[in-house]
Design an enzyme around this catalytic site. Structure first.
Site, PDB file in Angstrom:
ATOM      1  N   ASN A 126      42.551  30.405  84.176  1.00  0.00           N
ATOM      2  CA  ASN A 126      41.399  30.333  85.081  1.00  0.00           C
ATOM      3  C   ASN A 126      41.850  30.032  86.504  1.00  0.00           C
ATOM      4  OD1 ASN A 126      38.745  30.905  84.158  1.00  0.00           O
ATOM      5  ND2 ASN A 126      38.878  29.173  82.767  1.00  0.00           N
ATOM      6  N   ASN A 139      33.149  21.871  87.437  1.00  0.00           N
ATOM      7  CA  ASN A 139      33.871  22.077  86.193  1.00  0.00           C
ATOM      8  C   ASN A 139      33.257  23.264  85.473  1.00  0.00           C
ATOM      9  OD1 ASN A 139      35.706  21.357  84.033  1.00  0.00           O
ATOM     10  ND2 ASN A 139      33.934  20.581  82.911  1.00  0.00           N
ATOM     11  N   HIS A 160      32.667  24.549  81.511  1.00  0.00           N
ATOM     12  CA  HIS A 160      32.716  24.122  80.111  1.00  0.00           C
ATOM     13  C   HIS A 160      32.517  25.351  79.233  1.00  0.00           C
ATOM     14  CE1 HIS A 160      32.553  21.231  76.874  1.00  0.00           C
ATOM     15  NE2 HIS A 160      31.548  21.936  76.364  1.00  0.00           N
TER      16      HIS A 160
END
Length: 193
Positions: free
Chosen positions: A15, A103, A105
């Site tokens: 990522n 973030n 998830h």
């Protein structure tokens, strides 16, 4: 005025690499630093290969918080992106970067979130529960694991015979497609979705 991103990652860094590549050549947004808590994390090699400076900080340095804040401010960091980062972000850092730490998830929060729910553990839980849908959640972080304000969600089907590995592949595809775009929209002051 250029916005400088720091990516925090603990593992392989697919990522992180995707985000770095997405912003290469961007005049207003740049990945300026990759920070890891693991000296052998492959993300460090990926970043160095792409010309992004790296830094390794120990668990103890992260826990103290002040050293991390000082490092980031010294590098002119405006925004923090967590990409497979497995340590708790200290309160000092949350206070220094309010609503400027995101973030991703690998599930549709609030399901399958919380301490210890990351990576393959999430996909295994999704399959074990017989879910028919999974996906990603991009969110601001706060002092609780996976409870910050949701900015974006995308879904993928979970077929009855899907393995956790097959679900992971679908979820990774969503991460690569959406995470850089959502970061860009946030930094440009646009709505995340």
């Amino acid at each position: 005025m250029q916005k400088n991103i720091a990516i925090f990652a603990s593992g392989s860094g697919t990522n992180a690499e995707n985000i770095i590549r997405y912003f290469q050549g961007n005049k207003t947004i740049r990945v300026s630093l990759v920070v890891s808590n693991k000296p052998d994390a492959f993300v460090l090699q990926r970043a160095e290969r792409l010309g992004v400076p790296t830094c390794i900080l120990t668990r103890e340095q992260f826990a103290r918080g002040g050293e991390v804040v000082e490092l980031l401010r010294g590098r002119g960091i405006d925004f923090i992106v967590l990409a497979g980062f497995l340590l708790r972000v200290p309160d000092e850092l949350l206070q220094a970067y309010p609503q400027r730490i995101v973030n991703i998830h690998p599930a549709l929060l609030p399901k399958y979130g919380g301490k210890g729910m990351y990576g393959d553990r999430v996909h295994q839980a999704v399959v074990a529960a017989g879910e028919r849908e999974s996906g990603i959640t991009i969110h601001y972080i706060d002092e609780h694991y996976d409870e910050g304000t949701t900015l974006f969600q995308a879904t993928c089907p979970v077929e009855p015979d899907d393995t956790p590995e097959q679900v992971a592949q679908k979820v990774h595809a969503l991460e690569y497609e959406h995470y850089p775009k959502v970061i860009e929209r946030i930094l440009l002051g646009l709505e995340a979705d």
